[in-house]
Write an enzyme that holds these catalytic residues in place. Sequence first.
Site, PDB file in Angstrom:
ATOM      1  N   GLY A  11       8.178 -26.868  86.773  1.00 49.72           N
ATOM      2  CA  GLY A  11       9.321 -26.039  86.434  1.00 49.72           C
ATOM      3  C   GLY A  11       9.101 -25.267  85.157  1.00 49.72           C
TER       4      GLY A  11
ATOM      5  CG  ASP B 176      22.430 -24.092  78.799  1.00 50.48           C
ATOM      6  OD1 ASP B 176      23.143 -23.265  79.408  1.00 50.48           O
ATOM      7  OD2 ASP B 176      21.187 -24.055  78.821  1.00 50.48           O
TER       8      ASP B 176
ATOM      9  CB  VAL C 239       8.949 -28.880  83.085  1.00 48.74           C
ATOM     10  CG1 VAL C 239       9.098 -30.393  83.221  1.00 48.74           C
ATOM     11  CG2 VAL C 239      10.087 -28.307  82.239  1.00 48.74           C
TER      12      VAL C 239
ATOM     13  N   GLY D 288      11.702 -23.359  81.920  1.00 47.63           N
ATOM     14  CA  GLY D 288      13.028 -23.023  81.407  1.00 47.63           C
ATOM     15  C   GLY D 288      12.940 -22.304  80.087  1.00 47.63           C
ATOM     16  N   GLY D 289      14.066 -22.282  79.368  1.00 44.90           N
ATOM     17  CA  GLY D 289      14.124 -21.574  78.099  1.00 44.90           C
ATOM     18  C   GLY D 289      13.206 -22.159  77.044  1.00 44.90           C
TER      19      GLY D 289
ATOM     20  N   GLY E  77      10.285 -23.873  77.723  1.00 38.85           N
ATOM     21  CA  GLY E  77       8.902 -23.660  78.110  1.00 38.85           C
ATOM     22  C   GLY E  77       8.620 -24.248  79.479  1.00 38.85           C
TER      23      GLY E  77
END
Length: 358
Positions: free
Chosen positions: A48, A166, A55, A50-51, A53
Site C-alpha cells: 500500500g 483522519d 507500506v 499513503g500520505g 509513504g
Amino acid sequence: MLTFSVSSCKANEEAAEYLNGNAPDVKVFSLFEIDSATNRFSTENKIGEGGFGVVYKGILPNGEEIAVKRRSEGSRQGFTEFKNETILNARLQHVNLVRLLGFCNDKEEQMLVYEYMPNKSLDFYLFDPIKQHLLDWKQRVCIIEGVTQGLIYLQEYSRLTIIHRDLKASNILLDHEMKPKISDFGMARSFKKDEHEERASKLVGTYGYIPPEYVEKGLCSIKSDVYSFGIVLLQIISGKKISSLYGENNDLNLLEYAYILWKEGKGMEFMDASLDDTSSPCKLMRCLQIALLCVQKNAKDRPSMLEVGLMLRNKSNFMAIPKQPAYSKVGNEEVVESSQHPKSCSRNETTMSPVWGR
C-alpha cells in the site's frame, strides 16, 4: 517525554530509554532488521501507499508478519507526524486499534512497524462492485461495532482524550477475522480530560470527512471524529463514495442524498443493494438516522460516541430527529412520522452488541 533528534543513533537511544519505562512492548528496530524482514523493501512486498509513504509487508525471524510504513522523501507528512504517531501509539492499547510493534529512526530512515492486517482496508471492499458482496450485514455490523468501540476508547477511556482527525474507510483495517482496527494516528491530537476543543493552526484530514467548524474556524473537538464516523457509517450501509454525486439529476452530495431519502421515508433506497439482510429494514434505517445525527452542521447537535453506542444497541429511549446535514443545500421541512419508524420496526430487533470501551 520521548524526544527524537535527526541523529539516528541518538534518536534510537532516546527512544529505547523512554519506551523501556513507558511502553516496554514497543521495540526499537534497526534498519538492518527491517531491511531483512522486507527483503530489502522489494516491490513484491509492497502492500500500500499513503500520505506518510509506502507500506511493506515483512516477516521477522520468529515468523511474525509485520507491516512497515516507510516515510518517503516527498511525503506530505514529516518528522513531526512520525514522532506524533509513535508516541500516541505507544500509549494506546485497544483491540480495535492497530497495534504498534515498534519503529526505526536509523540513517535518516523513519519507519513505523505495525501488526500485519491481512484483509486490507474497509474501502477495498465497500466501493468495489464485486468485493462488496464479501461484506454481508453481519460483518458490517461487526465493523460498525468495532469502530465505535475504538472511538469510545479514544474519547472516554484512554489516559488522554485522543482525536484522530483522519478517520475514513481507508484508515480502518481488517484483520484475519475481518474485525476492524483504526490505523494512522499521524494527524491525531491529544487533549487533557478537562479540555474540550482547540483551534488548529493548520487544516489536516481528508476532503469529505472534515466537519464544517474545522474547515471554517479551525475548531477541533471529539465531535470532529463523530462527524467522520457518520460519513463512514453512511458508506458502510450504502457502499457509496463521498466524492460522487447522487439523485435523479446527479446534483446531490452523499449527505444530501441520504437526508432526502430518509426524510421522504425512502431510506431503503439508499442502502447497498448487495446486503442480504432485507428482512430487517429497521436496523438499516436506525443506522441511517444515527449517521445523519453524526453529520449535523452544528457540532452541538451531534451525539457523543457513548451516545452513538447506546443508540446502536437500541438502549436509548430517545433519538433526535436529524436536521439537514452539513454542506447541504436542501431544505429542512418537517419529517413525517413514518420515515423515522417503519411499521415493521421493533425496539428489540437490532443486533448490535455492547460497545463499552476495553
